[in-house]
Design a protein around this motif. Structure first.
Motif, PDB file in Angstrom:
ATOM      1  N   ARG A 120      28.902  39.378  43.406  1.00  0.00           N
ATOM      2  CA  ARG A 120      29.336  40.638  44.149  1.00  0.00           C
ATOM      3  C   ARG A 120      28.252  42.083  44.384  1.00  0.00           C
ATOM      4  O   ARG A 120      29.385  42.415  45.685  1.00  0.00           O
ATOM      5  N   LEU A 127      27.455  44.035  53.992  1.00  0.00           N
ATOM      6  CA  LEU A 127      28.928  44.319  53.959  1.00  0.00           C
ATOM      7  C   LEU A 127      28.711  46.094  55.049  1.00  0.00           C
ATOM      8  O   LEU A 127      29.253  46.303  55.582  1.00  0.00           O
ATOM      9  N   SER A 179      38.528  46.538  61.667  1.00  0.00           N
ATOM     10  CA  SER A 179      37.783  45.455  61.490  1.00  0.00           C
ATOM     11  C   SER A 179      36.150  45.473  61.343  1.00  0.00           C
ATOM     12  O   SER A 179      35.386  45.040  60.170  1.00  0.00           O
ATOM     13  N   VAL A 182      33.690  50.015  57.079  1.00  0.00           N
ATOM     14  CA  VAL A 182      33.922  49.873  55.834  1.00  0.00           C
ATOM     15  C   VAL A 182      34.097  51.461  55.130  1.00  0.00           C
ATOM     16  O   VAL A 182      33.940  52.011  55.828  1.00  0.00           O
ATOM     17  N   GLN A 203      45.118  47.931  55.083  1.00  0.00           N
ATOM     18  CA  GLN A 203      45.358  46.342  55.221  1.00  0.00           C
ATOM     19  C   GLN A 203      46.175  46.209  56.672  1.00  0.00           C
ATOM     20  O   GLN A 203      45.495  45.047  57.435  1.00  0.00           O
ATOM     21  N   PRO A 208      37.918  46.412  56.404  1.00  0.00           N
ATOM     22  CA  PRO A 208      38.363  45.969  54.824  1.00  0.00           C
ATOM     23  C   PRO A 208      37.325  46.903  53.818  1.00  0.00           C
ATOM     24  O   PRO A 208      37.497  48.269  54.450  1.00  0.00           O
ATOM     25  N   ILE A 210      36.226  48.126  49.964  1.00  0.00           N
ATOM     26  CA  ILE A 210      35.332  47.342  48.915  1.00  0.00           C
ATOM     27  C   ILE A 210      36.227  48.786  47.557  1.00  0.00           C
ATOM     28  O   ILE A 210      36.037  49.919  47.546  1.00  0.00           O
ATOM     29  N   GLU A 222      43.822  42.676  44.803  1.00  0.00           N
ATOM     30  CA  GLU A 222      43.672  41.025  45.907  1.00  0.00           C
ATOM     31  C   GLU A 222      43.612  41.751  47.507  1.00  0.00           C
ATOM     32  O   GLU A 222      43.376  40.499  48.359  1.00  0.00           O
ATOM     33  N   CYS A 224      41.336  43.652  48.168  1.00  0.00           N
ATOM     34  CA  CYS A 224      40.119  44.335  49.028  1.00  0.00           C
ATOM     35  C   CYS A 224      39.086  43.245  49.519  1.00  0.00           C
ATOM     36  O   CYS A 224      39.236  41.965  48.856  1.00  0.00           O
ATOM     37  N   VAL A 225      38.391  43.017  49.758  1.00  0.00           N
ATOM     38  CA  VAL A 225      37.252  42.033  49.742  1.00  0.00           C
ATOM     39  C   VAL A 225      36.017  42.230  48.786  1.00  0.00           C
ATOM     40  O   VAL A 225      35.319  40.689  48.554  1.00  0.00           O
ATOM     41  N   GLN A 226      35.673  42.790  48.289  1.00  0.00           N
ATOM     42  CA  GLN A 226      35.057  43.039  46.910  1.00  0.00           C
ATOM     43  C   GLN A 226      35.513  43.848  46.341  1.00  0.00           C
ATOM     44  O   GLN A 226      35.635  45.008  46.545  1.00  0.00           O
ATOM     45  N   TRP A 227      35.444  43.797  45.014  1.00  0.00           N
ATOM     46  CA  TRP A 227      36.017  44.681  44.186  1.00  0.00           C
ATOM     47  C   TRP A 227      35.198  45.014  43.428  1.00  0.00           C
ATOM     48  O   TRP A 227      34.897  43.368  42.163  1.00  0.00           O
TER      49      TRP A 227
END
Length: 287
Positions: A120, A127, A179, A182, A203, A208, A210, A222, A224-227
C-alpha cells in the motif's frame, strides 16, 4: 453540540480547595499518575498516597465516579482519544522512564511498518507521483505532519500545496480538485468535528484520498483509495508522532523513487535557486 464531560483532572482542579488534607494527598497521586491511572486499583492508589482505601473511594464519589472501575474506564477512554494525561510530578527523565519511552517508540514503528508490507505504501507513492495536483490537508495536531510532508514532496515533484493556509477556510482549496488530483489527508486523533464533512466533500467530487492516521480513523478508510495507519500511543502524557514522521519520510522517498531522473533534475533546479537566493547556510568543513 453536546459538551464533553470534564476529565478527572479537571474535576480535581475544580474541587481541590474543598478536599480534606487526606483527599488532597490522594488527589495529588492521581494527578501525578494520570498517564497510567487505568492500571491502578483504589487499594493501590491508597497505598501510594498513604491514605486509607475509604478515603480514595470517598474522593472518587466526590468527583462523580461510582468506584475505581469507573475511574479506570474513564482513564482508558481519555487515553484512547489522545487526551494529554500526566501530572507535573511525573518523572519524565529517569532511566526507567526513558527506557519505557524508547521501547514504546520502537513498538509503534514496528507496528507501522508491519501495516505497510502489503504494497500500500508503494501504491500511495505512485498515486502521488502521477497526480495532476497534490494537496496536503492537516488540521490541529496533524498540521505539522502535513507541512513536513509537503516540504519533502515539493522536492520530488511540482504542484504540491498545503491546505488550508493558516487563518483561511478549506473550501476554496478543494473546490477545483478532481479525479486526476490527490488529497493526502492527515487526520490523527482529536480531529476537528468537521472531519467527516471533508471526507464527504472529497468523495462527492471524486477526488482520490490517501488517509494517514491512527486506528481511530479506520471508519473513514472505506472512502479512501489508500489508508496508511500509524500508531501514536505513548507512555508519556502526550501522543508521540515519531513513527508518523518516519512514515512521511518513507512516503516522500517512495514518490521520489517513482521517477528518479525527474526527481533528481527537480532537486538540482531547486538547489540552484537556493544558491541564487543565498537561502541556505554554507556547510562548514571541520577538516
Amino acid at each position: 453540540m453536546a459538551t464533553a464531560p470534564p476529565t478527572i483532572g479537571q474535576r480535581i482542579d475544580s474541587q481541590y480547595a474543598a478536599l480534606s488534607p487526606q483527599e488532597q494527598r490522594a488527589a495529588d497521586v492521581i494527578l501525578d499518575h494520570l498517564g497510567d491511572l487505568a492500571v491502578y486499583s483504589a487499594t493501590e492508589l491508597a497505598k501510594m498516597s498513604g491514605v486509607s482505601k475509604a478515603t480514595v473511594s470517598r474522593l472518587f464519589r466526590r468527583l462523580g465516579f461510582s468506584d475505581s472501575a469507573e475511574v479506570r474506564e474513564h482513564a482508558r477512554a481519555l487515553r484512547s482519544q489522545g487526551a494529554p494525561l500526566g501530572g507535573v510530578g511525573a518523572a519524565a527523565g529517569t532511566p526507567s522512564a526513558l527506557a519505557a519511552h524508547a521501547s514504546h517508540e520502537t513498538e509503534n514503528l514496528q507496528k507501522m511498518l508491519a501495516g505497510l508490507d502489503d504494497g500500500r505504501l508503494d501504491a500511495a507513492a505512485r498515486l502521488i507521483a502521477g497526480a495532476g495536483e497534490v494537496v496536503l490537508v492537516g488540521l490541529r495536531n496533524s498540521y505539522p505532519l502535513a507541512l513536513h510532508l509537503r516540504q519533502q514532496l515539493a522536492q520530488a515533484r511540482g504542484r504540491v500545496r498545503l491546505a488550508p493556509v493558516p487563518g483561511q477556510s478549506l473550501g476554496e482549496d478543494l473546490a477545483g480538485l478532481g479525479s486526476r488530483d490527490v488529497v493526502v489527508l492527515v487526520g490523527f486523533r482529536r480531529r476537528p468535528s468537521g472531519f467527516a464533512l471533508i471526507m464527504q466533500a472529497l468523495q462527492e467530487r471524486g477526488v482520490p484520498v490517501i488517509l494517514i492516521s491512527d486506528s481511530s480513523a479506520r471508519r473513514y478508510a472505506e472512502g479512501c483509495v489508500q489508508w496508511l495507519e500509524c500508531p501514536v500511543d505513548s507512555v508519556s502524557a502526550f501522543d508521540s508522532y515519531a513513527a508518523a514522521m518516519s512514515l512521511m519520510n518513507l512516503l516522500a522517498s517512495g514518490v521520489l523513487g517513482v521517477n528518479v531522473r525527474d526527481g533528481r533534475t527537480r532537486i538540482a533546479t531547486i538547489t540552484s535557486v537556493y544558491d541564487a537566493l543565498d537561502e541556505l547556510e554554507t556547510p562548514t568543513s571541520f577538516y
